[in-house]
Design a protein around this motif. Structure first.
Motif, PDB file in Angstrom:
ATOM      1  N   ASP A   1       0.828  -1.201  -0.019  1.00  0.00           N
ATOM      2  CA  ASP A   1      -0.072   0.092   0.083  1.00  0.00           C
ATOM      3  C   ASP A   1       0.855   1.185  -0.251  1.00  0.00           C
ATOM      4  O   ASP A   1       0.548   2.181  -0.631  1.00  0.00           O
ATOM      5  CB  ASP A   1      -0.821  -0.047   1.349  1.00  0.00           C
ATOM      6  N   ILE A   2       2.062   1.094   0.609  1.00  0.00           N
ATOM      7  CA  ILE A   2       2.963   2.446   0.810  1.00  0.00           C
ATOM      8  C   ILE A   2       4.504   1.889   0.718  1.00  0.00           C
ATOM      9  O   ILE A   2       4.987   0.838   0.835  1.00  0.00           O
ATOM     10  CB  ILE A   2       2.713   3.093   2.103  1.00  0.00           C
ATOM     11  N   PHE A   3       5.127   2.742  -0.313  1.00  0.00           N
ATOM     12  CA  PHE A   3       6.305   2.180  -0.429  1.00  0.00           C
ATOM     13  C   PHE A   3       7.183   3.854   0.020  1.00  0.00           C
ATOM     14  O   PHE A   3       7.025   4.957  -0.337  1.00  0.00           O
ATOM     15  CB  PHE A   3       6.804   2.091  -2.004  1.00  0.00           C
ATOM     16  N   ILE A   4       8.149   3.464   0.969  1.00  0.00           N
ATOM     17  CA  ILE A   4       8.948   4.491   1.632  1.00  0.00           C
ATOM     18  C   ILE A   4      10.428   4.319   1.098  1.00  0.00           C
ATOM     19  O   ILE A   4      11.116   3.349   1.696  1.00  0.00           O
ATOM     20  CB  ILE A   4       8.826   4.647   3.126  1.00  0.00           C
ATOM     21  N   ALA A   5      11.080   5.012   0.336  1.00  0.00           N
ATOM     22  CA  ALA A   5      12.416   4.826  -0.108  1.00  0.00           C
ATOM     23  C   ALA A   5      13.364   5.751   0.441  1.00  0.00           C
ATOM     24  O   ALA A   5      13.701   6.921   0.277  1.00  0.00           O
ATOM     25  CB  ALA A   5      12.622   5.102  -1.581  1.00  0.00           C
ATOM     26  N   THR A   6      13.848   5.342   1.811  1.00  0.00           N
ATOM     27  CA  THR A   6      14.871   5.922   2.563  1.00  0.00           C
ATOM     28  C   THR A   6      16.377   5.631   2.188  1.00  0.00           C
ATOM     29  O   THR A   6      17.213   6.237   2.606  1.00  0.00           O
ATOM     30  CB  THR A   6      14.697   5.870   4.116  1.00  0.00           C
ATOM     31  N   ALA A   7      16.651   4.648   1.290  1.00  0.00           N
ATOM     32  CA  ALA A   7      17.826   4.049   0.922  1.00  0.00           C
ATOM     33  C   ALA A   7      18.554   5.147   0.143  1.00  0.00           C
ATOM     34  O   ALA A   7      17.896   5.931  -0.836  1.00  0.00           O
ATOM     35  CB  ALA A   7      17.683   2.884   0.391  1.00  0.00           C
ATOM     36  N   ALA A   8      19.823   5.355   0.546  1.00  0.00           N
ATOM     37  CA  ALA A   8      20.792   6.280  -0.316  1.00  0.00           C
ATOM     38  C   ALA A   8      21.345   5.365  -1.322  1.00  0.00           C
ATOM     39  O   ALA A   8      22.359   4.840  -1.158  1.00  0.00           O
ATOM     40  CB  ALA A   8      21.860   6.809   0.641  1.00  0.00           C
ATOM     41  N   VAL A   9      20.599   5.236  -2.577  1.00  0.00           N
ATOM     42  CA  VAL A   9      21.224   4.624  -3.692  1.00  0.00           C
ATOM     43  C   VAL A   9      22.083   5.297  -4.472  1.00  0.00           C
ATOM     44  O   VAL A   9      21.821   6.426  -4.927  1.00  0.00           O
ATOM     45  CB  VAL A   9      19.805   4.168  -4.611  1.00  0.00           C
ATOM     46  N   ALA A  10      23.060   4.456  -4.660  1.00  0.00           N
ATOM     47  CA  ALA A  10      24.051   5.104  -5.552  1.00  0.00           C
ATOM     48  C   ALA A  10      23.647   5.649  -6.904  1.00  0.00           C
ATOM     49  O   ALA A  10      22.996   4.794  -7.679  1.00  0.00           O
ATOM     50  CB  ALA A  10      25.393   4.131  -5.775  1.00  0.00           C
ATOM     51  N   ASP A  11      23.808   6.719  -7.565  1.00  0.00           N
ATOM     52  CA  ASP A  11      23.529   7.127  -8.681  1.00  0.00           C
ATOM     53  C   ASP A  11      24.275   6.467  -9.859  1.00  0.00           C
ATOM     54  O   ASP A  11      23.621   6.337 -10.967  1.00  0.00           O
ATOM     55  CB  ASP A  11      23.638   8.573  -8.843  1.00  0.00           C
ATOM     56  N   TYR A  12      25.219   6.223  -9.411  1.00  0.00           N
ATOM     57  CA  TYR A  12      26.262   5.451 -10.883  1.00  0.00           C
ATOM     58  C   TYR A  12      26.844   4.292 -10.245  1.00  0.00           C
ATOM     59  O   TYR A  12      26.973   3.979  -9.032  1.00  0.00           O
ATOM     60  CB  TYR A  12      27.373   6.597 -11.268  1.00  0.00           C
ATOM     61  N   ARG A  13      27.239   3.573 -11.226  1.00  0.00           N
ATOM     62  CA  ARG A  13      27.882   2.289 -11.027  1.00  0.00           C
ATOM     63  C   ARG A  13      28.903   2.299 -12.071  1.00  0.00           C
ATOM     64  O   ARG A  13      28.933   2.884 -13.164  1.00  0.00           O
ATOM     65  CB  ARG A  13      26.888   1.040 -11.101  1.00  0.00           C
ATOM     66  N   ALA A  14      29.873   1.558 -11.987  1.00  0.00           N
ATOM     67  CA  ALA A  14      31.051   1.351 -12.930  1.00  0.00           C
ATOM     68  C   ALA A  14      30.570   0.608 -14.119  1.00  0.00           C
ATOM     69  O   ALA A  14      29.790  -0.267 -14.125  1.00  0.00           O
ATOM     70  CB  ALA A  14      32.239   0.457 -12.335  1.00  0.00           C
ATOM     71  N   SER A  15      30.893   1.130 -15.373  1.00  0.00           N
ATOM     72  CA  SER A  15      30.308   0.578 -16.489  1.00  0.00           C
ATOM     73  C   SER A  15      30.997  -1.007 -16.685  1.00  0.00           C
ATOM     74  O   SER A  15      30.255  -2.011 -17.210  1.00  0.00           O
ATOM     75  CB  SER A  15      30.707   1.416 -17.782  1.00  0.00           C
ATOM     76  N   ASP A  16      32.276  -1.143 -16.348  1.00  0.00           N
ATOM     77  CA  ASP A  16      32.605  -2.575 -16.217  1.00  0.00           C
ATOM     78  C   ASP A  16      33.279  -2.848 -14.840  1.00  0.00           C
ATOM     79  O   ASP A  16      34.090  -1.921 -14.250  1.00  0.00           O
ATOM     80  CB  ASP A  16      33.882  -2.426 -17.356  1.00  0.00           C
ATOM     81  N   ILE A  17      33.018  -3.852 -14.223  1.00  0.00           N
ATOM     82  CA  ILE A  17      33.554  -4.362 -13.082  1.00  0.00           C
ATOM     83  C   ILE A  17      35.024  -5.202 -13.274  1.00  0.00           C
ATOM     84  O   ILE A  17      35.003  -6.010 -13.990  1.00  0.00           O
ATOM     85  CB  ILE A  17      32.771  -4.997 -12.120  1.00  0.00           C
ATOM     86  N   ALA A  18      36.106  -4.746 -12.889  1.00  0.00           N
ATOM     87  CA  ALA A  18      37.372  -5.461 -13.249  1.00  0.00           C
ATOM     88  C   ALA A  18      37.247  -6.926 -12.484  1.00  0.00           C
ATOM     89  O   ALA A  18      36.798  -7.150 -11.402  1.00  0.00           O
ATOM     90  CB  ALA A  18      38.613  -4.669 -12.562  1.00  0.00           C
ATOM     91  N   ASP A  19      37.754  -7.976 -13.360  1.00  0.00           N
ATOM     92  CA  ASP A  19      37.634  -9.233 -12.861  1.00  0.00           C
ATOM     93  C   ASP A  19      38.751  -9.367 -11.877  1.00  0.00           C
ATOM     94  O   ASP A  19      38.713 -10.390 -10.759  1.00  0.00           O
ATOM     95  CB  ASP A  19      38.054 -10.151 -14.085  1.00  0.00           C
ATOM     96  N   ASN A  20      39.775  -8.586 -11.827  1.00  0.00           N
ATOM     97  CA  ASN A  20      40.908  -8.887 -11.022  1.00  0.00           C
ATOM     98  C   ASN A  20      40.976  -7.458 -10.144  1.00  0.00           C
ATOM     99  O   ASN A  20      40.667  -6.428 -10.631  1.00  0.00           O
ATOM    100  CB  ASN A  20      42.421  -9.320 -11.476  1.00  0.00           C
ATOM    101  N   LYS A  21      41.879  -7.232  -9.266  1.00  0.00           N
ATOM    102  CA  LYS A  21      42.114  -6.303  -8.332  1.00  0.00           C
ATOM    103  C   LYS A  21      42.849  -5.239  -9.330  1.00  0.00           C
ATOM    104  O   LYS A  21      44.056  -5.555  -9.814  1.00  0.00           O
ATOM    105  CB  LYS A  21      42.929  -6.489  -7.012  1.00  0.00           C
ATOM    106  N   ILE A  22      42.381  -3.857  -9.220  1.00  0.00           N
ATOM    107  CA  ILE A  22      42.945  -2.880  -9.943  1.00  0.00           C
ATOM    108  C   ILE A  22      44.292  -2.518  -9.369  1.00  0.00           C
ATOM    109  O   ILE A  22      44.203  -2.292  -8.209  1.00  0.00           O
ATOM    110  CB  ILE A  22      41.937  -1.747 -10.059  1.00  0.00           C
ATOM    111  N   LYS A  23      45.573  -2.752  -9.996  1.00  0.00           N
ATOM    112  CA  LYS A  23      47.026  -2.275  -9.535  1.00  0.00           C
ATOM    113  C   LYS A  23      47.139  -0.889  -9.631  1.00  0.00           C
ATOM    114  O   LYS A  23      46.522  -0.423 -10.502  1.00  0.00           O
ATOM    115  CB  LYS A  23      47.801  -3.203 -10.207  1.00  0.00           C
ATOM    116  N   LYS A  24      47.764  -0.453  -8.538  1.00  0.00           N
ATOM    117  CA  LYS A  24      48.478   0.706  -8.579  1.00  0.00           C
ATOM    118  C   LYS A  24      49.480   1.097  -9.343  1.00  0.00           C
ATOM    119  O   LYS A  24      50.745   1.106  -9.101  1.00  0.00           O
ATOM    120  CB  LYS A  24      48.807   1.112  -7.181  1.00  0.00           C
TER     121      LYS A  24
END
Length: 401
Positions: A269-292
């Motif tokens: 009956d009621i939807f309350i959206a208090t979550a702070a949802v990220a506006d953006y996400r990475a277009s590609d998630i790296a398979d391995n840890k990104i190195k410095k």
């Protein structure tokens, strides 16, 4: 409403305010309550068993392993007998035990064993009350379903002045009577509530997120249950206990939150959206840890789904309430979101105000709807949640009348 016939277990802990409890028992019995008293070991230094037995008309319980008590009304039987477990005064030490499920005496064991309504009247030094661990413990026991009365603000036995005094017996009884006679205006209503942040992965070990603690959404869920609603809580990654009676779905990302919400919202009956949802996400998630490997790192992001707008855009949407956490032009941004997303209501807060908002136990909201608004002043999130829900119910009833 009187307390006539109500079975009250009064748990007394070792604070100086314990000397007021014979008067509290008298005022409870004057309203028709049947009172049985449980004393912690430290409480016996402040008030006598004999005086409490005299005013209650029943033997006082002190020992978890008392053979005579076990033969008659042991801790399980006492837990089942009670309609209300009133803990007054509740010291910081006892609150810590209740919050963490420690059952090392009769009173804390009763707390775990009872299905009765738990009412807590804190009493402690003002700095102990303000301490972060105490506030965290208060928040947790409220999420377990306990109702808080007080504390009062004023001069304390130690000479300090501030919050932490136990309410006077008359005020405790009045609060108790008001609480048990309250209506449940959301009875029969189904609510879906989102809470906390989302996490958007960058690689197997890193993610982007935000500072949302989830406390506001969990407080709303807790109060909605108290008002009679059926509650589904879709929670991002937060370390908060589930309010007793709520159905909880844990998620990480915005996509997961959208999927969980859409699986539940059709019957709400009621939807309350208090979550702070990220506006953006990475277009590609790296398979391995990104190195410095370089001095700079460039990442490409794409927009996340707008969960609230998606729900509000359904053919037969529930009553939709959004949240807007803003650092500038709060009113203008909130009203724009209200119109753009076709919401029924939006609650905005200024995140630049000290001591309010993210990670805090208090907040203030400016609530907008199509032809009006209300400002809810700074207050604990549990109390703010109740005020907001009453406002939501009022607008919901007007819309469906």
């Amino acid at each position: 409403m009187s307390l006539a016939g109500k079975k009250v277990v009064l748990g007394i802990t070792g604070g100086i305010a314990a000397y007021k409890t014979p008067d509290l028992v008298r005022k409870l019995t004057a309203q028709g309550a049947i009172v049985r008293v449980v004393l912690t070991d430290s409480a016996t230094h402040f008030v006598s068993e004999l005086s409490l037995q005299a005013v209650s008309g029943h033997p006082v319980s002190t020992d978890l392993l008392d053979p005579t008590a076990e033969a008659a009304m042991g801790h399980i039987e006492l837990a089942k007998w009670a309609d209300i477990l009133l803990i007054a005064p509740a010291t910081a030490n006892t609150l810590a035990k209740l919050a963490n499920g420690i059952a090392d005496d009769l009173l804390t064991t009763l707390f775990l064993a009872t299905t009765a309504q738990v009412v807590i009247a804190p009493a402690m030094n003002q700095q102990m009350w303000k301490a972060m661990p105490t506030q965290a413990n208060i928040n947790r026991v409220q999420q377990y379903g306990a109702f808080l009365v007080g504390p009062a603000d004023g001069e304390q036995a130690c000479g300090d002045v501030g919050p932490g005094r136990m309410l006077e017996p008359e005020a405790i009884v009045e609060s108790l009577m008001t609480y048990i006679s309250r209506e449940q205006p959301l009875a029969g209503k189904s609510l879906v509530i989102t809470a906390g942040p989302t996490r958007e992965s960058l690689d197997p070990v890193r993610f982007i997120s935000n500072h949302s603690s989830g406390k506001m959404g969990f407080a709303i869920a807790q109060q909605a249950l108290a008002l009679g609603a059926k509650v589904t809580l879709v929670a991002g990654p937060v370390n908060l206990p589930t309010p007793v009676g709520a159905s909880r779905i844990n998620v990480e990302s915005a996509d997961q939150m959208l999927e969980a919400v859409m699986s539940q919202v059709a019957n709400s009956d009621i939807f309350i959206a208090t979550a702070a949802v990220a506006d953006y996400r990475a277009s590609d998630i790296a398979d391995n840890k990104i190195k410095k490997n370089a001095d700079t790192l460039t990442l490409t992001f794409v927009k996340n789904p707008d969960i609230l707008k998606t729900v509000a855009g359904l053919p037969n949407p529930p009553f939709c309430v959004g949240f807007a956490a803003e650092s500038q032009n709060v009113e203008a941004y909130a009203q724009k979101k209200l119109a753009d997303k076709k919401l029924d209501m939006i609650a905005a807060n200024d995140i630049t105000r000290a001591g309010l908002g993210f990670n805090s136990d208090a907040n203030a909201l400016h609530v907008f709807w199509k032809d009006g608004s209300v400002e809810l002043p700074p207050q604990p999130k549990t109390e703010l949640a109740l005020a907001l829900l009453n406002l939501i119910n009022e607008r919901y009833q007007l819309q469906h009348s």
